[in-house]
Design a protein around this motif. Sequence first.
Motif, PDB file in Angstrom:
ATOM      1  N   PHE A 152      44.941  33.722  27.431  1.00 32.49           N
ATOM      2  CA  PHE A 152      45.181  35.064  27.580  1.00 32.49           C
ATOM      3  C   PHE A 152      46.729  35.661  27.789  1.00 32.49           C
ATOM      4  N   PHE A 153      47.362  34.832  28.731  1.00 27.10           N
ATOM      5  CA  PHE A 153      48.701  35.160  28.886  1.00 27.10           C
ATOM      6  C   PHE A 153      49.436  35.260  27.674  1.00 27.10           C
ATOM      7  N   ARG A 154      49.390  33.834  26.677  1.00 28.39           N
ATOM      8  CA  ARG A 154      49.933  33.819  25.435  1.00 28.39           C
ATOM      9  C   ARG A 154      49.613  35.063  24.584  1.00 28.39           C
ATOM     10  N   LEU A 155      48.637  36.000  24.813  1.00 26.66           N
ATOM     11  CA  LEU A 155      48.247  37.177  23.974  1.00 26.66           C
ATOM     12  C   LEU A 155      49.052  38.440  24.573  1.00 26.66           C
ATOM     13  N   GLY A 156      49.891  38.080  25.925  1.00 26.25           N
ATOM     14  CA  GLY A 156      50.481  39.141  26.340  1.00 26.25           C
ATOM     15  C   GLY A 156      49.755  39.913  27.481  1.00 26.25           C
ATOM     16  N   ILE A 157      48.639  39.229  27.783  1.00 29.13           N
ATOM     17  CA  ILE A 157      47.778  40.137  28.858  1.00 29.13           C
ATOM     18  C   ILE A 157      47.932  39.384  30.070  1.00 29.13           C
ATOM     19  N   ASN A 158      48.244  40.439  31.037  1.00 28.16           N
ATOM     20  CA  ASN A 158      48.684  39.827  32.532  1.00 28.16           C
ATOM     21  C   ASN A 158      47.334  39.550  33.337  1.00 28.16           C
ATOM     22  N   THR A 159      47.238  38.018  33.280  1.00 25.81           N
ATOM     23  CA  THR A 159      46.065  37.584  34.050  1.00 25.81           C
ATOM     24  C   THR A 159      46.410  36.671  35.133  1.00 25.81           C
ATOM     25  N   VAL A 160      45.325  36.321  36.023  1.00 22.76           N
ATOM     26  CA  VAL A 160      45.383  35.366  36.971  1.00 22.76           C
ATOM     27  C   VAL A 160      44.104  34.465  37.024  1.00 22.76           C
ATOM     28  N   ALA A 161      44.368  33.206  37.698  1.00 22.65           N
ATOM     29  CA  ALA A 161      43.173  32.227  37.794  1.00 22.65           C
ATOM     30  C   ALA A 161      42.983  31.786  39.131  1.00 22.65           C
ATOM     31  N   TYR A 162      42.129  31.872  39.607  1.00 27.88           N
ATOM     32  CA  TYR A 162      41.836  31.517  41.244  1.00 27.88           C
ATOM     33  C   TYR A 162      40.696  30.330  41.010  1.00 27.88           C
ATOM     34  N   SER A 163      40.956  29.185  41.645  1.00 26.93           N
ATOM     35  CA  SER A 163      40.087  28.248  42.050  1.00 26.93           C
ATOM     36  C   SER A 163      39.818  28.032  43.424  1.00 26.93           C
ATOM     37  N   ASP A 164      40.592  28.594  44.261  1.00 28.91           N
ATOM     38  CA  ASP A 164      40.156  28.637  45.862  1.00 28.91           C
ATOM     39  C   ASP A 164      39.122  29.753  46.174  1.00 28.91           C
ATOM     40  N   GLY A 165      38.291  29.224  46.970  1.00 28.29           N
ATOM     41  CA  GLY A 165      37.293  30.428  47.286  1.00 28.29           C
ATOM     42  C   GLY A 165      37.899  31.575  48.219  1.00 28.29           C
ATOM     43  N   HIS A 166      38.865  31.300  49.036  1.00 26.43           N
ATOM     44  CA  HIS A 166      39.648  32.366  49.919  1.00 26.43           C
ATOM     45  C   HIS A 166      40.279  33.211  48.818  1.00 26.43           C
ATOM     46  N   MET A 167      41.104  32.621  47.907  1.00 23.41           N
ATOM     47  CA  MET A 167      41.679  33.609  47.054  1.00 23.41           C
ATOM     48  C   MET A 167      41.022  34.441  46.233  1.00 23.41           C
ATOM     49  N   GLN A 168      39.471  33.723  45.705  1.00 25.52           N
ATOM     50  CA  GLN A 168      38.847  34.487  45.018  1.00 25.52           C
ATOM     51  C   GLN A 168      38.257  35.733  45.897  1.00 25.52           C
TER      52      GLN A 168
END
Length: 282
Positions: A152-168
């Motif tokens: 989605f970042f390649r499409l110019g969409i500002n996104t984030v991904a979290y795999s840590d429970g606290h960050m989620q």
Amino acid sequence: MLDRIKACLPSLAPAEQRVAKLVLNDPRSFAKQPISELADRAHVSKPTVVRFCRSVGYDGLSDFKLKLAGSVSEGVPFIHRSVDADDKTSDIMVKVIDNTVAAFLKYRNDASTVAIEKAAITLVQAYEQGKRIEFFGVGNSGIVAQDAQHKFFRLGINTVAYSDGHMQVMGATLLGPGDCVVIISNSGRTRDLMDACDIARKNGATTIVITASGSPLAAAGHLHLAADHPEGFDRYSPMVSRLLHLMIIDILATCVALRIGGERLQPLLREMKNNLRSKRYT
């Protein structure tokens, strides 16, 4: 499709069971042969063959044979084949590839295009309104979430991904109406992901869940993209679910890209590709 026939087998009439066994024993031949030959081979009447097709959920023989031909094309296995400790390399290669292809084709036949379309529209709306889009996953699903963020970042969409429970949990707390979170889980029972989903919903964000049907997470999200697969959990085989989730993300990203439109995306993608040329050897 063959799994469905096996599940229906005990409830079928004896004559219809004979037709079912004929399908299970040689599905490719069944898909090609005329009704008269099928009836003779199963020792039943022609109407019984048609009744069988309707008993297992199809409109008739033509509909049944069309779906059957698609299910068994290209040598795809009908059930998950476990890898054994004494398998040769050639056996391992065939089993792993066949299990993956079988899961993909099963998804193609079972997937709800309505749910995928709703999810794509939701993501596009969040993007166009400048809202937040986030991807959550843990373990293998965390890797899929990172892959989704990259696509989605390649499409110019500002996104984030979290795999840590606290960050989620923190990320879900900061979400609000119009924001969107995509939560990926094979089991649909991971405590951290369930907590994050609940928090995001309470704050008004739209939750899209990619997980197994019937799981707690499937019921907790606004939009459920079912990721069901027939694999067994043996000690050696890689999880087909990871590849299935990656494919679903690919479908979503493609749908979103088409809705954003080529006029907006193509110049961006061309410029990105040109700027990356310096990172490669000629």
